[in-house]
Design a protein around this motif. Sequence first.
Motif, PDB file in Angstrom:
ATOM      1  N   UNK A 130       0.790  -1.238   0.000  1.00 18.23           N
ATOM      2  CA  UNK A 130       0.000   0.000   0.000  1.00 18.23           C
ATOM      3  C   UNK A 130       0.822   1.289   0.000  1.00 18.23           C
ATOM      4  N   UNK A 131       2.130   1.199  -0.041  1.00 19.23           N
ATOM      5  CA  UNK A 131       2.960   2.405   0.006  1.00 19.23           C
ATOM      6  C   UNK A 131       3.662   2.578   1.330  1.00 19.23           C
ATOM      7  N   UNK A 132       2.981   2.216   2.421  1.00 20.23           N
ATOM      8  CA  UNK A 132       3.588   2.226   3.746  1.00 20.23           C
ATOM      9  C   UNK A 132       4.112   3.575   4.195  1.00 20.23           C
ATOM     10  N   UNK A 133       5.037   3.545   5.137  1.00 22.17           N
ATOM     11  CA  UNK A 133       5.624   4.772   5.684  1.00 22.17           C
ATOM     12  C   UNK A 133       6.274   5.623   4.593  1.00 22.17           C
ATOM     13  N   UNK A 134       7.030   5.043   3.644  1.00 23.36           N
ATOM     14  CA  UNK A 134       7.643   5.884   2.610  1.00 23.36           C
ATOM     15  C   UNK A 134       6.633   6.678   1.790  1.00 23.36           C
ATOM     16  N   UNK A 135       5.394   6.187   1.717  1.00 29.61           N
ATOM     17  CA  UNK A 135       4.381   6.868   0.926  1.00 29.61           C
ATOM     18  C   UNK A 135       3.538   7.864   1.706  1.00 29.61           C
ATOM     19  N   UNK A 136       3.930   8.153   2.931  1.00 32.64           N
ATOM     20  CA  UNK A 136       3.166   9.102   3.746  1.00 32.64           C
ATOM     21  C   UNK A 136       3.219  10.503   3.147  1.00 32.64           C
ATOM     22  N   UNK A 137       2.181  11.283   3.402  1.00 37.45           N
ATOM     23  CA  UNK A 137       2.139  12.664   2.930  1.00 37.45           C
ATOM     24  C   UNK A 137       3.319  13.451   3.505  1.00 37.45           C
ATOM     25  N   UNK A 138       3.918  14.305   2.734  1.00 39.09           N
ATOM     26  CA  UNK A 138       3.508  14.776   1.385  1.00 39.09           C
ATOM     27  C   UNK A 138       4.039  13.937   0.230  1.00 39.09           C
ATOM     28  N   UNK A 139       4.711  12.836   0.509  1.00 37.95           N
ATOM     29  CA  UNK A 139       5.145  11.869  -0.495  1.00 37.95           C
ATOM     30  C   UNK A 139       5.956  12.517  -1.629  1.00 37.95           C
ATOM     31  N   UNK A 140       7.062  13.168  -1.311  1.00 40.27           N
ATOM     32  CA  UNK A 140       7.836  13.876  -2.353  1.00 40.27           C
ATOM     33  C   UNK A 140       8.498  12.968  -3.385  1.00 40.27           C
TER      34      UNK A 140
END
Length: 203
Positions: A130-140
Amino acid sequence: MNHKTKEFLVIWIQGSGCSGCSVSVLDSFSPSITNVLIDELIPGSHVSLLFHPTVMAGSGESAIAAITKAEEEHGGEYILVVEGSVAIGHDGAFAGIAEYKGKHLTMPELTTELASKALAIIAVGTCASFGGVPGSAPNPTGIMGVQEFLESKGIKKPLINVSGCPAHPDWFLGTVAHVILSGLPKPQELDDLNRLKLFFGKL
């Protein structure tokens, strides 16, 4: 192993994550990782791990060449395991895998190449699922989970999510054993997040 043993070929690649799911699987107790990689996971079936950047002895171009060889010799006959999410920002510049033949190889490129030819894909861990922690906002860095990434590329291959941070080794090895015993899961065996109900059917 005797000559009747069936080989199940696995290519394991890693994207944006902490390698915690690899550590979790390597710490498997019953069966141990030694049993998984050397013995028959179930009678008559053996898992052959062709590529895993954390545990393989090779490195550099020779290691990446092993993937190319696997594609050429076993195209469509391997299971792709993806650990970690896929960073697509700046054309994959945040997710460099290797330099190969003078070219910068990125995680989006490698995932696309391998997934398009794989028998099936297993996304292991919450980052891959699902993206996990690395995909957290703001997801640069433009993180995507594997399923979202494959959908964006129009790649329609069977995919199983084995979420968890890290994923429990029993869930992953149990998923692999289920595929070996019963083939790819039927739609009714998966929940709405593409996880096996066998392991994710209840809290």
